[in-house]
Design an enzyme around this catalytic site. Structure first.
Site, PDB file in Angstrom:
ATOM      1  N   ARG A 181      -4.746  16.673   3.847  1.00  0.00           N
ATOM      2  CA  ARG A 181      -4.189  17.366   5.030  1.00  0.00           C
ATOM      3  C   ARG A 181      -2.695  17.071   5.113  1.00  0.00           C
ATOM      4  O   ARG A 181      -1.905  17.906   5.518  1.00  0.00           O
ATOM      5  CB  ARG A 181      -4.887  16.875   6.296  1.00  0.00           C
ATOM      6  CG  ARG A 181      -6.253  17.469   6.522  1.00  0.00           C
ATOM      7  CD  ARG A 181      -6.132  18.871   7.022  1.00  0.00           C
ATOM      8  NE  ARG A 181      -7.400  19.450   7.458  1.00  0.00           N
ATOM      9  CZ  ARG A 181      -7.672  20.720   7.374  1.00  0.00           C
ATOM     10  NH1 ARG A 181      -6.774  21.552   6.850  1.00  0.00           N
ATOM     11  NH2 ARG A 181      -8.813  21.213   7.796  1.00  0.00           N
ATOM     12  N   SER A 183     -13.307  19.256  16.594  1.00  0.00           N
ATOM     13  CA  SER A 183     -13.956  19.877  15.425  1.00  0.00           C
ATOM     14  C   SER A 183     -15.481  19.846  15.531  1.00  0.00           C
ATOM     15  O   SER A 183     -16.171  20.580  14.820  1.00  0.00           O
ATOM     16  CB  SER A 183     -13.536  19.134  14.149  1.00  0.00           C
ATOM     17  OG  SER A 183     -13.841  17.746  14.271  1.00  0.00           O
ATOM     18  N   ASP A 184     -15.972  18.963  16.386  1.00  0.00           N
ATOM     19  CA  ASP A 184     -17.423  18.843  16.564  1.00  0.00           C
ATOM     20  C   ASP A 184     -17.674  18.622  18.057  1.00  0.00           C
ATOM     21  O   ASP A 184     -16.752  18.305  18.801  1.00  0.00           O
ATOM     22  CB  ASP A 184     -17.980  17.607  15.845  1.00  0.00           C
ATOM     23  CG  ASP A 184     -17.218  17.232  14.579  1.00  0.00           C
ATOM     24  OD1 ASP A 184     -16.062  16.784  14.690  1.00  0.00           O
ATOM     25  OD2 ASP A 184     -17.794  17.370  13.505  1.00  0.00           O
ATOM     26  N   HIS A 201       0.801  -1.233   0.000  1.00  0.00           N
ATOM     27  CA  HIS A 201       0.000   0.000   0.000  1.00  0.00           C
ATOM     28  C   HIS A 201       0.830   1.278   0.000  1.00  0.00           C
ATOM     29  O   HIS A 201       0.261   2.378  -0.033  1.00  0.00           O
ATOM     30  CB  HIS A 201      -0.921  -0.009   1.234  1.00  0.00           C
ATOM     31  CG  HIS A 201      -1.796  -1.223   1.303  1.00  0.00           C
ATOM     32  ND1 HIS A 201      -1.403  -2.379   1.963  1.00  0.00           N
ATOM     33  CD2 HIS A 201      -3.008  -1.477   0.762  1.00  0.00           C
ATOM     34  CE1 HIS A 201      -2.360  -3.286   1.839  1.00  0.00           C
ATOM     35  NE2 HIS A 201      -3.351  -2.771   1.128  1.00  0.00           N
ATOM     36  N   GLU A 225      -9.223   6.206  15.198  1.00  0.00           N
ATOM     37  CA  GLU A 225      -7.942   5.587  14.806  1.00  0.00           C
ATOM     38  C   GLU A 225      -6.975   5.316  15.957  1.00  0.00           C
ATOM     39  O   GLU A 225      -6.182   4.373  15.895  1.00  0.00           O
ATOM     40  CB  GLU A 225      -7.207   6.490  13.789  1.00  0.00           C
ATOM     41  CG  GLU A 225      -7.875   6.588  12.429  1.00  0.00           C
ATOM     42  CD  GLU A 225      -8.988   7.632  12.391  1.00  0.00           C
ATOM     43  OE1 GLU A 225      -8.981   8.572  13.209  1.00  0.00           O
ATOM     44  OE2 GLU A 225      -9.888   7.492  11.547  1.00  0.00           O
ATOM     45  N   ARG A 279     -10.759  25.566  10.432  1.00  0.00           N
ATOM     46  CA  ARG A 279     -10.154  24.223  10.501  1.00  0.00           C
ATOM     47  C   ARG A 279      -8.670  24.244  10.154  1.00  0.00           C
ATOM     48  O   ARG A 279      -7.852  23.602  10.784  1.00  0.00           O
ATOM     49  CB  ARG A 279     -10.929  23.260   9.585  1.00  0.00           C
ATOM     50  CG  ARG A 279     -12.295  22.907  10.165  1.00  0.00           C
ATOM     51  CD  ARG A 279     -13.138  22.011   9.281  1.00  0.00           C
ATOM     52  NE  ARG A 279     -14.484  21.889   9.831  1.00  0.00           N
ATOM     53  CZ  ARG A 279     -14.908  20.823  10.527  1.00  0.00           C
ATOM     54  NH1 ARG A 279     -14.091  19.815  10.726  1.00  0.00           N
ATOM     55  NH2 ARG A 279     -16.123  20.785  11.043  1.00  0.00           N
ATOM     56  N   ARG A 309      -0.430  10.599  15.476  1.00  0.00           N
ATOM     57  CA  ARG A 309      -1.692  10.869  14.765  1.00  0.00           C
ATOM     58  C   ARG A 309      -2.062  12.324  15.040  1.00  0.00           C
ATOM     59  O   ARG A 309      -2.015  12.785  16.195  1.00  0.00           O
ATOM     60  CB  ARG A 309      -2.797   9.946  15.256  1.00  0.00           C
ATOM     61  CG  ARG A 309      -4.189  10.433  14.928  1.00  0.00           C
ATOM     62  CD  ARG A 309      -5.273   9.395  15.000  1.00  0.00           C
ATOM     63  NE  ARG A 309      -6.599   9.997  15.086  1.00  0.00           N
ATOM     64  CZ  ARG A 309      -7.190  10.675  14.109  1.00  0.00           C
ATOM     65  NH1 ARG A 309      -6.552  10.863  12.950  1.00  0.00           N
ATOM     66  NH2 ARG A 309      -8.379  11.199  14.274  1.00  0.00           N
ATOM     67  N   ARG A 335      -3.230   4.352  -4.267  1.00  0.00           N
ATOM     68  CA  ARG A 335      -4.638   4.482  -3.873  1.00  0.00           C
ATOM     69  C   ARG A 335      -4.977   5.900  -3.381  1.00  0.00           C
ATOM     70  O   ARG A 335      -5.929   6.079  -2.606  1.00  0.00           O
ATOM     71  CB  ARG A 335      -5.006   3.480  -2.777  1.00  0.00           C
ATOM     72  CG  ARG A 335      -4.965   2.012  -3.234  1.00  0.00           C
ATOM     73  CD  ARG A 335      -5.218   1.070  -2.072  1.00  0.00           C
ATOM     74  NE  ARG A 335      -5.253  -0.333  -2.503  1.00  0.00           N
ATOM     75  CZ  ARG A 335      -6.346  -1.096  -2.492  1.00  0.00           C
ATOM     76  NH1 ARG A 335      -7.506  -0.576  -2.109  1.00  0.00           N
ATOM     77  NH2 ARG A 335      -6.286  -2.351  -2.870  1.00  0.00           N
ATOM     78  N   GLU A 365     -12.944   9.663  18.304  1.00  0.00           N
ATOM     79  CA  GLU A 365     -12.388   9.650  16.947  1.00  0.00           C
ATOM     80  C   GLU A 365     -12.355   8.200  16.502  1.00  0.00           C
ATOM     81  O   GLU A 365     -13.073   7.370  17.056  1.00  0.00           O
ATOM     82  CB  GLU A 365     -10.999  10.330  16.926  1.00  0.00           C
ATOM     83  CG  GLU A 365     -10.003   9.845  17.962  1.00  0.00           C
ATOM     84  CD  GLU A 365      -9.244   8.636  17.493  1.00  0.00           C
ATOM     85  OE1 GLU A 365      -8.376   8.814  16.626  1.00  0.00           O
ATOM     86  OE2 GLU A 365      -9.518   7.514  17.969  1.00  0.00           O
ATOM     87  N   GLY A 406      -5.286  14.771  14.144  1.00  0.00           N
ATOM     88  CA  GLY A 406      -6.606  14.667  13.514  1.00  0.00           C
ATOM     89  C   GLY A 406      -7.672  15.399  14.279  1.00  0.00           C
ATOM     90  O   GLY A 406      -7.384  16.183  15.178  1.00  0.00           O
ATOM     91  N   SER A 407      -8.887  15.109  13.916  1.00  0.00           N
ATOM     92  CA  SER A 407     -10.028  15.791  14.543  1.00  0.00           C
ATOM     93  C   SER A 407     -10.793  14.792  15.402  1.00  0.00           C
ATOM     94  O   SER A 407     -10.647  13.575  15.260  1.00  0.00           O
ATOM     95  CB  SER A 407     -10.944  16.374  13.469  1.00  0.00           C
ATOM     96  OG  SER A 407     -11.373  15.338  12.598  1.00  0.00           O
ATOM     97  N   GLU A 460     -25.234   4.208  16.166  1.00  0.00           N
ATOM     98  CA  GLU A 460     -26.630   3.831  16.469  1.00  0.00           C
ATOM     99  C   GLU A 460     -26.771   3.389  17.917  1.00  0.00           C
ATOM    100  O   GLU A 460     -27.777   2.788  18.279  1.00  0.00           O
ATOM    101  CB  GLU A 460     -27.051   2.688  15.537  1.00  0.00           C
ATOM    102  CG  GLU A 460     -26.880   2.981  14.049  1.00  0.00           C
ATOM    103  CD  GLU A 460     -28.022   3.840  13.491  1.00  0.00           C
ATOM    104  OE1 GLU A 460     -27.858   4.419  12.412  1.00  0.00           O
ATOM    105  OE2 GLU A 460     -29.060   3.948  14.177  1.00  0.00           O
ATOM    106  N   GLY A 465      -5.609  11.744   9.104  1.00  0.00           N
ATOM    107  CA  GLY A 465      -6.469  10.789   8.401  1.00  0.00           C
ATOM    108  C   GLY A 465      -6.576  11.115   6.922  1.00  0.00           C
ATOM    109  O   GLY A 465      -6.536  10.242   6.062  1.00  0.00           O
TER     110      GLY A 465
END
Ligand SMILES: Nc1nc(Cl)c2ncn([C@@H]3O[C@H](CO)[C@@H](O)[C@H]3O)c2n1
Length: 234
Positions: free
Chosen positions: A24, A203-204, A4, A181, A217, A87, A43, A179, A89-90, A162, A20
């Site tokens: 970015r 971020s949220d 990969h 990861e 952001r 890592r 990829r 998050e 990230g958000s 859910e 992620g």
């Protein structure tokens, strides 16, 4: 080269930042590194190597979710000898004391399952950050005046959850954010004797439902990149 990652041996630095989003990774490399070289496009999961303050650094996308991160972290560790993996990230805030734009430095990463579940079986392994990286990142964040929280996060397998009962228990037990990861990154670092950390920007928010405006952001992401770089080479 691996399945990969198309980089040649030596093209990946021992210090790797893992956002992620591959775009970015491109933005962070072009913004903070010198002598930037694209070392992977397989990829579309872009990776870049350059230098920061004279140190070699690779910034490589991990994709979303622990299965994707597991692929890249395994290959970076076993085929390219990555020693420090951070890592960036958000995440979604899960405590009233945590605000959108704050930085969370993940001491531990709780999950209900990870790709390592097959290995651990009944072992309830505690994925945790490298203490030296954690301390240096916390110091760097505080020194910048960034509102910072150090504690446990939740690495979920879903974005569209859910099961509200899961978040209720995570919030009840002081989990700072969610998050997708970090837990597997910490599992792999422990398995291979490497250093790992997750530095996240909120971020949220799962309680206030506030979201970081898109125009903010980039700035908050930039703070995280600099905190991660300072921690990696402290
Ligand atoms: N479950 C989940 N929930 C919330 Cl509220 C998130 N905010 C940011 N992320 C991160 O951003 C991506 C999802 O948008 C994932 O890589 C994940 O790590 C979140 N993932």
């Amino acid at each position: 080269m691996t399945i990969h990652i198309g980089a040649e041996p030596g093209q990946i630095a021992e210090t790797v930042l893992l956002p992620g989003d591959p775009y970015r990774a491109k933005w962070a490399a072009e913004t903070f590194l010198k002598d930037v070289e694209c070392v992977n496009q397989v990829r579309g999961m872009l990776g870049f190597t350059g230098t920061w303050n004279g140190h070699r650094v690779t910034i490589h996308g991990s994709g979303m979710g622990m299965p994707s991160l597991s692929i890249y972290a395994n290959e970076l560790i076993t085929s390219y000898n990555a020693q420090t993996l951070i890592r960036i990230g958000s995440c979604g805030g899960m405590q009233k004391s945590v605000n959108v734009r704050d930085v969370i430095i993940a001491m531990t990463a709780t999950s209900i399952s990870t790709p390592s579940r097959g290995i651990f079986k009944e072992i309830n392994f505690a994925p945790c950050a490298d203490y030296g990286l954690l301390r240096a990142a916390a110091d760097a964040a505080v020194a910048r005046g960034t509102p910072t929280h150090v504690g446990g996060i939740y690495s979920s397998d879903v974005f569209y959850d859910e099961r509200p009962d899961l978040n209720e228990q995570m919030i009840r037990h002081g989990i700072l954010g969610v998050e997708m990861e970090a837990a597997e990154l910490y599992n792999l670092a422990a398995r291979h004797g490497r250093r790992a950390l997750a530095v996240l920007t909120v971020s949220d928010h799962l309680i206030t439902h506030e979201a970081l405006p898109s125009e903010d952001r980039e700035k908050t992401f930039g703070d995280m990149v600099e905190i991660a770089l300072e921690a990696a080479f402290a």
